[in-house]
Scaffold this active site. Sequence first.
Site, PDB file in Angstrom:
ATOM      1  CG  HIS A   1      14.950 -38.268  -6.572  1.00  6.02           C
ATOM      2  ND1 HIS A   1      15.041 -39.604  -6.255  1.00  6.02           N
ATOM      3  CD2 HIS A   1      16.222 -37.834  -6.738  1.00  6.02           C
ATOM      4  CE1 HIS A   1      16.305 -39.954  -6.215  1.00  6.02           C
ATOM      5  NE2 HIS A   1      17.052 -38.902  -6.516  1.00  6.02           N
TER       6      HIS A   1
ATOM      7  NE  ARG B   1       4.795   1.170  -1.529  1.00  3.73           N
ATOM      8  CZ  ARG B   1       5.844   1.054  -0.725  1.00  3.73           C
ATOM      9  NH1 ARG B   1       7.017   1.480  -1.125  1.00  3.73           N
ATOM     10  NH2 ARG B   1       5.730   0.516   0.464  1.00  3.73           N
TER      11      ARG B   1
ATOM     12  CE  LYS C   1      11.854 -11.761 -10.831  1.00  2.00           C
ATOM     13  NZ  LYS C   1      12.427 -12.290  -9.672  1.00  2.00           N
TER      14      LYS C   1
ATOM     15  CE  LYS D   1      10.653  -3.601  -6.229  1.00  2.00           C
ATOM     16  NZ  LYS D   1      11.234  -4.603  -7.132  1.00  2.00           N
TER      17      LYS D   1
ATOM     18  CB  CYS E   1      -0.910   0.022   1.228  1.00  3.35           C
ATOM     19  SG  CYS E   1      -1.850  -1.479   1.489  1.00  3.35           S
TER      20      CYS E   1
ATOM     21  CD  GLU F   1       8.240 -12.433  -8.838  1.00  3.69           C
ATOM     22  OE1 GLU F   1       8.260 -12.039  -7.662  1.00  3.69           O
ATOM     23  OE2 GLU F   1       9.160 -12.190  -9.642  1.00  3.69           O
TER      24      GLU F   1
ATOM     25  CD1 TRP G   1      -1.560  -5.879  -3.311  1.00  3.34           C
ATOM     26  CD2 TRP G   1      -1.230  -6.628  -1.234  1.00  3.34           C
ATOM     27  NE1 TRP G   1      -1.163  -7.188  -3.390  1.00  3.34           N
ATOM     28  CE2 TRP G   1      -0.956  -7.685  -2.137  1.00  3.34           C
ATOM     29  CE3 TRP G   1      -1.095  -6.869   0.135  1.00  3.34           C
ATOM     30  CZ2 TRP G   1      -0.562  -8.938  -1.713  1.00  3.34           C
ATOM     31  CZ3 TRP G   1      -0.697  -8.125   0.550  1.00  3.34           C
ATOM     32  CH2 TRP G   1      -0.436  -9.143  -0.369  1.00  3.34           C
TER      33      TRP G   1
ATOM     34  CD  GLU H   1      15.036 -14.286  -8.892  1.00  5.62           C
ATOM     35  OE1 GLU H   1      14.680 -13.162  -9.306  1.00  5.62           O
ATOM     36  OE2 GLU H   1      14.598 -14.771  -7.827  1.00  5.62           O
TER      37      GLU H   1
ATOM     38  CG  ASN I   1       0.671   1.778   3.803  1.00  7.32           C
ATOM     39  OD1 ASN I   1      -0.418   1.931   3.272  1.00  7.32           O
ATOM     40  ND2 ASN I   1       1.796   2.249   3.281  1.00  7.32           N
ATOM     41  N   GLY I   2      -0.394  -1.537   6.762  1.00  5.29           N
ATOM     42  CA  GLY I   2      -0.136  -2.475   7.850  1.00  5.29           C
ATOM     43  C   GLY I   2      -1.363  -3.302   8.171  1.00  5.29           C
TER      44      GLY I   2
END
Length: 618
Positions: free
Chosen positions: A514, A27, A495, A613, A2, A498, A74, A491, A100-101
């Site tokens: 396996h 963000r 990507k 973000k 947020c 995402e 958010w 990574e 925010n929070g």
Amino acid sequence: MCGIVGYIGTRDATAFLLEGLKRLEYRGYDSAGIAVANAEGLSVRKVAGRIGGLSRLMEEQPVSGSVGIAHTRWATHGAPNEVNAHPHTDCDGTLALIHNGIIENADVLRAKLQELGHTFRSETDTEVMAHLIEEAFEGNLEQAVAAALTQVDGTYGLAVLSSLDAGKIVVARKGSPLVLGIAEDGDRQTLVASDVAAILGHTRKVVYLEDGELAVLRPDGYATLDMNAWDPASPPRPIEKEVSHISWDLERIEKGGFAHFMLKEIHEQPTTVEDAMRGRILEEEGTARLGGLRQIADALDRTDRIVLSACGTSWHAALVAEYMLEEHARIPVEVEYASEFRYRNPVIDEDTLFVAISQSGETADTLAAIREARRRGATTMGIVNVVGSTIARETDGGVYTHSGPEIGVASTKAFTGQLTVLALFTLMLARQRGMSILQGREMVAALRALPDQIRSVLEQEDAIREVAEAYADTRNALYLGRGPNFPVALEGALKLKEISYIHAEGYPAAEMKHGPIALIDRNMPVIVIAPTDSVYSKVLSNVEEVRTRGGRLIGVTSEDNRELESRVDHLITVPHTVEMLQPILTVVPLQLLAYHIAVKRGCDVDQPRNLAKSVTVE
């Protein structure tokens, strides 16, 4: 996550607030809103969706005033809709609040306030605070905010306006970042934001609030007060704050001709890797000098164990560092998910070095892990990008990556910046613990070569785009790597997930048989990271296992290796470097591959759905 923006001054606030929100779009958010105060009282405008929708609403229903707050949300509590969007108001509409929070005891407080006659309109935890402040209000807004927050469990960065105590904005922080923008000479304005990017176009002078601090903003300045020592019966204790100066330019958060911030940031990596090394390499001595670690030099000497803690992409950087440090510094290393660390009973003592890695320096789980490690006696160290961030301030020592603002939600240059700093840290410790000067100089030469080597990888973008177009319709992908390139596989898969919304998994190459080998067919591409390093021959065996089952292969290997060309469907090459630094090169084509697949699929690359973000809630 947020975003918060606030303005109080002599100009109309709305233009500033909308501009600030646009600076915070990266963000991640799902709704937006504004509250403006003027002689007629408070006016609130909010929408579900993007800031563009809020701008259109403001054109249709304009408001003006020299005091205002604005927010991008958010969703955590309640669906992403107009009702749940911030700002939230009290029963009479005389107070507006953005936050925010997360308020952890919101349900208990809501029930209590409803018994007292308060009417709630939203499903959010935030609205509880608006009613708490209303209940405590006796004419002074900052006293009401402080009194209300004594009842709150959780985290917050908040800003509050009241038409009954006009001419001020009250802000407070606990666990969620807030920065004040201080007027340059000749201006009469004070600004607040959750990220300096929102206010950089108006001032370079900033003050960072710490947990437990409350600030009262007026056009001619601000006062910072200590909530930890708040006593309603006596005047609040003022706090003197240091004013910091922001050195980077507004242009660094513009796209600079690139289609997306993410692509710009991928192409910035030669520069950001160079910036991470600048002034830190001692070539003759074959070592690195990290000034931010001077204050913990004694602790580094006695350290017999390192714990690296992070989330997401930063966790992958920590995994690479585990290989670096154990191989060269010969010290035991553990890598912990910060989100899990404090819910265990970890073995930590005064000879443990606890290293937290975070792009934003505000990641809530990583902050909680630092505080738990310190409580258990460890020396703490931070590796962060954002100067003045909470992790930078709360750790015993640390190193900045100097990557500049990273706007794209999917981290790219922050990852290679973190790896560069971790390589410098490894080199410094290794030289202190027995690495020869010749080995050190070899490492320094390899570090110096990295920026130009990254440029050579970026020159292959057109070829990588063609590969991406061939796989844009796939539904699943498997990434394989060994040694320090196993975290690169993780990574690369992250990507792709995402930004393209394709299911992807990263695996140690040997683990493929396996379980994941059962999934391989012509419809599941396998991306193999196989530079000619100490485990290359082993990875080659895994390539053959995929080929015999009809899988399509994309190979990433060293530029002098042609052996792999006949064994894969598509080949991408990177320059050769020492094994410790290879992940800084092998990750770049995976970033480009994910980017171009996402573009081909029509995805919102810079603001992928459901992602934020900086994750400032647990």
